[in-house]
Design a protein around this motif. Structure first.
Motif, PDB file in Angstrom:
ATOM      1  N   GLU A 125      -4.734  11.495   0.659  1.00  0.00           N
ATOM      2  CA  GLU A 125      -4.164  12.597  -0.131  1.00  0.00           C
ATOM      3  C   GLU A 125      -3.106  13.348   0.677  1.00  0.00           C
ATOM      4  O   GLU A 125      -3.338  13.747   1.825  1.00  0.00           O
ATOM      5  CB  GLU A 125      -5.260  13.564  -0.565  1.00  0.00           C
ATOM      6  N   LEU A 146      -1.830  -0.023  -6.377  1.00  0.00           N
ATOM      7  CA  LEU A 146      -1.029   1.192  -6.510  1.00  0.00           C
ATOM      8  C   LEU A 146      -1.698   2.196  -7.448  1.00  0.00           C
ATOM      9  O   LEU A 146      -1.705   3.406  -7.172  1.00  0.00           O
ATOM     10  CB  LEU A 146       0.376   0.841  -7.012  1.00  0.00           C
ATOM     11  N   ARG A 147      -2.264   1.698  -8.537  1.00  0.00           N
ATOM     12  CA  ARG A 147      -2.977   2.606  -9.453  1.00  0.00           C
ATOM     13  C   ARG A 147      -4.182   3.231  -8.765  1.00  0.00           C
ATOM     14  O   ARG A 147      -4.468   4.427  -8.944  1.00  0.00           O
ATOM     15  CB  ARG A 147      -3.429   1.842 -10.707  1.00  0.00           C
ATOM     16  N   GLN A 150      -2.901   5.948  -6.315  1.00  0.00           N
ATOM     17  CA  GLN A 150      -2.323   7.129  -6.957  1.00  0.00           C
ATOM     18  C   GLN A 150      -3.386   8.146  -7.339  1.00  0.00           C
ATOM     19  O   GLN A 150      -3.107   9.354  -7.384  1.00  0.00           O
ATOM     20  CB  GLN A 150      -1.530   6.711  -8.207  1.00  0.00           C
ATOM     21  N   ASN A 153      -3.631  10.913  -4.858  1.00  0.00           N
ATOM     22  CA  ASN A 153      -2.490  11.824  -4.712  1.00  0.00           C
ATOM     23  C   ASN A 153      -1.812  11.773  -3.341  1.00  0.00           C
ATOM     24  O   ASN A 153      -1.682  12.806  -2.656  1.00  0.00           O
ATOM     25  CB  ASN A 153      -2.919  13.266  -5.010  1.00  0.00           C
ATOM     26  N   SER A 156       3.689   9.977  -0.826  1.00  0.00           N
ATOM     27  CA  SER A 156       4.576   8.883  -1.212  1.00  0.00           C
ATOM     28  C   SER A 156       3.900   7.560  -0.914  1.00  0.00           C
ATOM     29  O   SER A 156       2.996   7.490  -0.069  1.00  0.00           O
ATOM     30  CB  SER A 156       5.918   8.963  -0.467  1.00  0.00           C
TER      31      SER A 156
END
Length: 217
Positions: A125, A146-147, A150, A153, A156
Motif C-alpha cells: 500500500e 494486477l487486479r 490494485q 492501493n 504505482s
C-alpha cells in the motif's frame, strides 16, 4: 500505458545451433535450438535496468519477483539496478518481495491462475511496485495479478518482462518494459521450465517434441 521498445525475434528465426553452446548432456536431445543466448540476455537486462532507472527516477521501489520462472531475470535485473545505485548520485532505494503464480500444465495454459505466495501484499500500500516477470504469454495471468495488487492501493505499478510471446490467444496486454518479443514457441531455460525441468539451462531455448514427451507430467 506506453511500452518501451523491445527486440523482436521473427517467426521464421531459426536461432542458434545447440552445438555452438554449452548444453547439459541430459537435455541435448530434447531441444530444438537456442533462441536467446545468455550473453544477449545479460546485455538486454542491463539496458532494461537503465530504462527503468530513467523512467522511475529516484523514488523508492519495491521489486516484486514472480516465482519461479522469474527468479533468474529478477536477480540479474536487481543486480544491475544496485550497481547503478553505487555509481550514480540519484540512487533508487530498493526493496524486494516475492509472489508465486501457477497457470501451466505441460505446455498448455490452464486458464486458471493459482496464487501460491503473496500473503503480505497489503504491505505494498502506497508503494511504487515493479513486477518482474519471466514471460507474458496470453496476458491473462498478469491482468489477474494486477487486479489483485490494485486492491492493496499501491502508489504505482510497472511491469517488466524478459519475454513477450506473440500468440493468437493474447488478450492484448503488454508490459511497460520488455526484453524480447518472441514467436509462439514454448521456451525453456534461464529459469523458465517445462514441468520443473530445464530451469538450469543458461540460455533461452525451444523445447522439441521429444522433450515434451519425456518430461510430460
Amino acid at each position: 500505458m506506453s511500452q518501451s521498445k523491445c527486440i523482436k525475434i521473427s517467426d521464421d528465426d531459426k536461432g542458434y545451433p545447440l552445438e555452438m553452446f554449452c548444453i547439459p548432456k541430459h537435455y541435448e536431445n530434447h531441444l530444438s535450438h537456442v533462441m536467446i543466448p545468455k550473453g544477449l540476455i545479460d546485455d538486454r537486462t542491463e539496458k532494461l535496468a537503465k530504462d527503468i532507472k530513467e523512467k522511475l527516477s529516484d523514488e523508492p521501489l519495491v521489486c516484486l519477483c514472480v516465482l519461479k520462472g522469474g527468479y533468474k531475470f529478477f536477480a540479474d535485473l536487481v543486480d544491475h539496478l544496485k550497481s547503478m545505485n553505487n555509481v550514480q548520485n540519484d540512487p533508487i532505494p530498493l526493496k524486494v518481495d516475492f509472489i508465486r503464480l501457477r497457470s501451466y500444465v505441460d505446455d498448455k495454459s490452464t486458464g486458471d491462475v493459482e496464487v501460491i505466495g503473496g500473503d503480505a501484499l497489503h504491505h505494498l500500500e502506497g508503494k511504487n511496485v515493479l513486477i518482474v516477470e519471466d514471460i507474458v504469454d496470453t496476458g491473462k495471468t498478469m491482468q489477474y495479478l494486477l487486479r489483485k495488487l490494485q486492491v492493496h492501493n499501491p502508489k504505482s505499478i510497472n511491469v517488466v518482462s524478459l519475454l513477450v510471446k506473440r500468440t493468437p490467444l493474447s488478450v492484448g496486454y503488454k508490459p511497460d518494459f520488455a526484453g524480447f518479443e518472441i514467436p509462439n514457441h514454448f521456451v525453456i531455460g534461464y529459469a523458465l521450465d517445462y514441468n520443473e525441468y530445464f530451469r538450469d539451462l543458461q540460455h533461452v531455448c525451444v523445447i522439441n517434441e521429444a522433450g515434451k514427451l519425456k518430461y510430460a507430467s
